[in-house]
Write an enzyme that holds these catalytic residues in place. Structure first.
Site, mmCIF file in Angstrom:
data_model
loop_
_atom_site.group_PDB
_atom_site.id
_atom_site.type_symbol
_atom_site.label_atom_id
_atom_site.label_comp_id
_atom_site.label_asym_id
_atom_site.label_seq_id
_atom_site.Cartn_x
_atom_site.Cartn_y
_atom_site.Cartn_z
ATOM 1 N N SER A 41 0.861 -1.183 0.000
ATOM 2 C CA SER A 41 0.000 0.000 0.000
ATOM 3 C C SER A 41 0.896 1.230 0.000
ATOM 4 O O SER A 41 2.069 1.147 0.406
ATOM 5 C CB SER A 41 -0.853 0.010 1.279
ATOM 6 O OG SER A 41 -1.430 1.288 1.489
ATOM 7 N N TYR A 90 -2.904 -0.968 10.526
ATOM 8 C CA TYR A 90 -2.804 -1.194 9.077
ATOM 9 C C TYR A 90 -1.460 -0.689 8.537
ATOM 10 O O TYR A 90 -0.751 -1.401 7.805
ATOM 11 C CB TYR A 90 -3.963 -0.488 8.372
ATOM 12 C CG TYR A 90 -4.020 -0.717 6.874
ATOM 13 C CD1 TYR A 90 -4.616 -1.865 6.356
ATOM 14 C CD2 TYR A 90 -3.489 0.214 5.985
ATOM 15 C CE1 TYR A 90 -4.679 -2.079 4.984
ATOM 16 C CE2 TYR A 90 -3.542 0.003 4.616
ATOM 17 C CZ TYR A 90 -4.138 -1.142 4.121
ATOM 18 O OH TYR A 90 -4.192 -1.350 2.764
#
Ligand code: BGC
Length: 282
Positions: A167, A180
């Site tokens: 990401s 996350y």
């Protein structure tokens, strides 16, 4: 394996070839979002594809039907990637059904957001368990099979390819999403360290780092015009990403066209990592 046993690299040259002809791929979390798009796209590029899912059997079967419609073999396998026994069983089932694995797309991932002082240990463990430990467990099984089998020159220049779905948040800090961001930061150095370790076996390991892609994980960020306008402040290219943007990059990264690419984080983010606030500030 030593240098003498490694075959010469022959550069692919046919322009209309399928990028992944004859290869066997496993895509984790392939029943929805980016994973689903990647799974079907790899099949269009000539790969047989295993669609891993943990929940959402019907959607997984639909993805398999789309894979089969391309003329490739497709198979849905249920497994929780954070569970060692289930991951081992999934790889056994895949190798029994398709013979081996050439490409692992370590895609399964989730968010469980909370302000830091309200984040529970369960939320922390869940996100780290799926996003990071899950990638470790799947990559380990793949590396074992890649090393056992070695390079098959008719199939690929490499003994195997691992694509870690990371990401932009492997480098962009993200308040309210500490679990996350920590998991993706972990994915970054797991990927690069593993790439360094297994490169001598001609195993390629790289990350794709998506920005904001239109999937169920981030509906809040794009479904209303107001949210979309806010999101655009973070994206110089001024559009949201589509799952196919990621699928195309993944297919290339897994193909022999990317044979000399090792240990990179490949950002596919419309410029999200370019500090858009500095376009006019600073
Ligand atoms: C997250 C999305 C977010 C995007 C950009 C992704 O990794 O899962 O929720 O929209 O990063 O911030």
């Amino acid at each position: 394996m030593n240098d003498e046993t490694l075959p010469e690299v022959i550069m692919p040259s046919c322009p209309n070839r399928q990028l992944l002809k004859g290869q066997k791929a496993l895509v984790t979390g392939a029943n929805s979002g980016i994973g689903r798009e990647v799974a079907v796209y790899l099949a269009k590029e000539g790969a047989d594809v295993v669609v891993n899912y943990v929940a959402g059997k019907r959607a997984a079967n639909q993805a398999v039907a789309e894979i089969k419609a391309t003329g490739q073999r497709g198979l849905a396998i249920q497994a929780d990637v954070s569970n060692e026994a289930q991951v081992k069983a999934m790889f056994r089932q895949m190798c029994d059904a398709l013979g081996t694995i050439d490409i692992l797309v370590n895609n399964a991932g989730l968010q469980q957001d909370a302000p830091f002082d309200e984040m529970t240990l369960a939320q922390w463990n869940k996100v780290l368990g799926v996003n990071l430990t899950g990638q470790f467990l799947c990559a380990r099984e793949a590396v074992r099979e890649f090393k056992r089998r070695g390079v098959v020159p008719e199939v690929s220049c490499a003994a195997g390819k691992i694509i870690s779905m990371s990401s932009v948040h492997e480098v962009i800090p993200w308040a309210g999403h500490v679990n996350y961001a920590a998991s993706k930061g972990g994915v970054m150095l797991m990927t690069k360290s593993l790439a360094q370790e297994v490169a001598p076996y001609r195993i390629r390991v790289n990350s794709i780092c998506p920005g904001a892609i239109r999937t169920p994980i981030n509906t809040d960020a794009w479904e209303t015009p107001e949210a979309y306008a806010e999101l655009m402040k973070l994206i110089p290219y001024n559009r949201i990403g589509e799952p196919e943007d990621i699928a195309r990059a993944t297919a290339w990264m897994a193909s022999d066209d990317a044979d000399y690419v090792q240990g990179v984080s490949f950002f596919v983010d419309g410029g999200m990592t370019l500090y858009p606030g500095f376009a006019e500030g600073g």
